[in-house]
Scaffold this motif. Structure first.
Motif, PDB file in Angstrom:
ATOM      1  N   GLU A 123      13.127 -69.687  52.579  1.00  0.00           N
ATOM      2  CA  GLU A 123      13.153 -68.450  52.309  1.00  0.00           C
ATOM      3  C   GLU A 123      11.623 -67.970  52.258  1.00  0.00           C
ATOM      4  O   GLU A 123      10.949 -68.325  51.561  1.00  0.00           O
ATOM      5  CB  GLU A 123      13.950 -68.396  50.874  1.00  0.00           C
ATOM      6  CG  GLU A 123      14.027 -66.786  50.833  1.00  0.00           C
ATOM      7  CD  GLU A 123      15.035 -66.540  49.750  1.00  0.00           C
ATOM      8  OE1 GLU A 123      16.076 -66.467  50.116  1.00  0.00           O
ATOM      9  OE2 GLU A 123      14.816 -66.073  48.660  1.00  0.00           O
ATOM     10  N   ASP A 124      11.513 -66.956  52.950  1.00  0.00           N
ATOM     11  CA  ASP A 124      10.418 -65.829  52.855  1.00  0.00           C
ATOM     12  C   ASP A 124      10.692 -64.430  52.255  1.00  0.00           C
ATOM     13  O   ASP A 124      11.839 -64.030  52.081  1.00  0.00           O
ATOM     14  CB  ASP A 124       9.316 -65.818  54.194  1.00  0.00           C
ATOM     15  CG  ASP A 124      10.242 -65.331  55.395  1.00  0.00           C
ATOM     16  OD1 ASP A 124      11.282 -64.520  55.375  1.00  0.00           O
ATOM     17  OD2 ASP A 124      10.007 -65.443  56.549  1.00  0.00           O
ATOM     18  N   GLY A 125       9.541 -63.611  52.127  1.00  0.00           N
ATOM     19  CA  GLY A 125       9.706 -62.432  51.503  1.00  0.00           C
ATOM     20  C   GLY A 125       9.570 -62.407  49.888  1.00  0.00           C
ATOM     21  O   GLY A 125      10.131 -61.373  49.473  1.00  0.00           O
ATOM     22  N   ILE A 126       9.379 -63.425  49.381  1.00  0.00           N
ATOM     23  CA  ILE A 126       9.343 -63.657  48.002  1.00  0.00           C
ATOM     24  C   ILE A 126       7.954 -62.930  47.404  1.00  0.00           C
ATOM     25  O   ILE A 126       6.807 -63.141  48.088  1.00  0.00           O
ATOM     26  CB  ILE A 126       9.272 -64.935  47.489  1.00  0.00           C
ATOM     27  CG1 ILE A 126      10.623 -65.776  47.973  1.00  0.00           C
ATOM     28  CG2 ILE A 126       9.128 -65.212  45.981  1.00  0.00           C
ATOM     29  CD1 ILE A 126      10.605 -67.217  47.970  1.00  0.00           C
ATOM     30  N   ALA A 127       8.003 -61.935  46.233  1.00  0.00           N
ATOM     31  CA  ALA A 127       7.258 -61.471  46.081  1.00  0.00           C
ATOM     32  C   ALA A 127       6.118 -61.904  44.999  1.00  0.00           C
ATOM     33  O   ALA A 127       4.884 -61.495  45.024  1.00  0.00           O
ATOM     34  CB  ALA A 127       7.603 -59.920  45.611  1.00  0.00           C
ATOM     35  N   SER A 128       6.563 -62.791  44.259  1.00  0.00           N
ATOM     36  CA  SER A 128       5.698 -63.452  43.074  1.00  0.00           C
ATOM     37  C   SER A 128       5.662 -64.893  43.089  1.00  0.00           C
ATOM     38  O   SER A 128       6.836 -65.334  43.351  1.00  0.00           O
ATOM     39  CB  SER A 128       5.840 -62.755  41.855  1.00  0.00           C
ATOM     40  OG  SER A 128       7.121 -63.092  41.268  1.00  0.00           O
ATOM     41  N   ALA A 129       4.827 -65.536  42.319  1.00  0.00           N
ATOM     42  CA  ALA A 129       4.841 -66.943  41.935  1.00  0.00           C
ATOM     43  C   ALA A 129       6.059 -67.064  40.970  1.00  0.00           C
ATOM     44  O   ALA A 129       6.788 -68.178  41.098  1.00  0.00           O
ATOM     45  CB  ALA A 129       3.637 -67.333  41.268  1.00  0.00           C
ATOM     46  N   GLU A 130       6.567 -66.376  40.132  1.00  0.00           N
ATOM     47  CA  GLU A 130       7.596 -66.302  39.130  1.00  0.00           C
ATOM     48  C   GLU A 130       9.005 -66.220  40.020  1.00  0.00           C
ATOM     49  O   GLU A 130       9.843 -67.095  39.745  1.00  0.00           O
ATOM     50  CB  GLU A 130       7.753 -65.321  38.050  1.00  0.00           C
ATOM     51  CG  GLU A 130       8.875 -65.376  37.117  1.00  0.00           C
ATOM     52  CD  GLU A 130       8.801 -64.029  36.242  1.00  0.00           C
ATOM     53  OE1 GLU A 130      10.129 -63.857  35.613  1.00  0.00           O
ATOM     54  OE2 GLU A 130       7.805 -63.749  35.967  1.00  0.00           O
ATOM     55  N   ASP A 131       8.906 -65.574  40.863  1.00  0.00           N
ATOM     56  CA  ASP A 131      10.104 -65.507  41.631  1.00  0.00           C
ATOM     57  C   ASP A 131      10.287 -66.890  42.668  1.00  0.00           C
ATOM     58  O   ASP A 131      11.390 -67.099  42.680  1.00  0.00           O
ATOM     59  CB  ASP A 131      10.029 -64.004  42.693  1.00  0.00           C
ATOM     60  CG  ASP A 131      11.386 -63.612  43.027  1.00  0.00           C
ATOM     61  OD1 ASP A 131      12.513 -64.069  42.590  1.00  0.00           O
ATOM     62  OD2 ASP A 131      11.505 -62.861  44.210  1.00  0.00           O
ATOM     63  N   LEU A 132       9.145 -67.184  43.249  1.00  0.00           N
ATOM     64  CA  LEU A 132       9.114 -68.346  43.787  1.00  0.00           C
ATOM     65  C   LEU A 132       9.699 -69.321  42.981  1.00  0.00           C
ATOM     66  O   LEU A 132      10.406 -70.166  43.745  1.00  0.00           O
ATOM     67  CB  LEU A 132       7.701 -68.783  44.313  1.00  0.00           C
ATOM     68  CG  LEU A 132       7.567 -69.946  45.072  1.00  0.00           C
ATOM     69  CD1 LEU A 132       8.213 -69.949  46.471  1.00  0.00           C
ATOM     70  CD2 LEU A 132       5.913 -70.251  45.405  1.00  0.00           C
TER      71      LEU A 132
END
Length: 142
Positions: free
Chosen positions: A99-108
């Motif tokens: 999945e791409d389009g992830i905005a932050s390390a926490e969201d990752l």
């Protein structure tokens, strides 16, 4: 090339690629390990909504690539693109999710955890016919 994080998880599932793919495309099966409702099956250029009733969340999903038994990609959550690939591994399937389009390390981290639960639930359902309820049990108090 984007500086945004990309999530990748994978797992061997001891069923054929067609069986694993079908479990993702057919909501009557997918509800056994991921969401609780869908407005329809996935297919070429399908536009559906998925609901997680336990969380009161519904999201639109648009299929961008549909190669039966091989690859399934869709756009959803804040424009993210998610790709499932189904690679033969002997008589089994190595399922990979990206999945791409992830905005932050926490969201990752949260996304990685979520898709790991989806694959583990899919594995239990397809290999053992067991519904573990992993996605709903991750946040039981929501």
């Amino acid at each position: 090339m984007s500086d945004m994080p990309v999530m990748e998880v994978a797992m061997l599932i001891r069923v054929s690629p067609e069986t694993a793919f079908q479990a993702m495309a057919d909501p009557e099966e997918t509800v056994k390990f991921w969401f609780t409702e869908s407005t329809g099956p996935l297919g070429p250029e399908a536009a559906v909504e998925w609901t997680w009733g336990m969380y009161g969340v519904t999201v639109p999903v648009t299929v961008t690539d549909f190669q039966r038994g091989e690859r399934l990609a869709f756009v959803w959550r804040e424009g993210r693109t998610t790709e499932f690939t189904f690679e033969p591994n002997g008589p089994h399937t190595f399922v990979q999710v990206r999945e791409d389009g992830i905005a932050s390390a926490e969201d990752l981290m949260e996304t990685t955890e979520g898709f790991t639960l989806v694959l583990a639930g899919m594995k239990a359902y397809l290999e053992q016919d067991v519904e573990l309820g992993l996605v709903g049990d991750r946040h039981p108090d929501w």
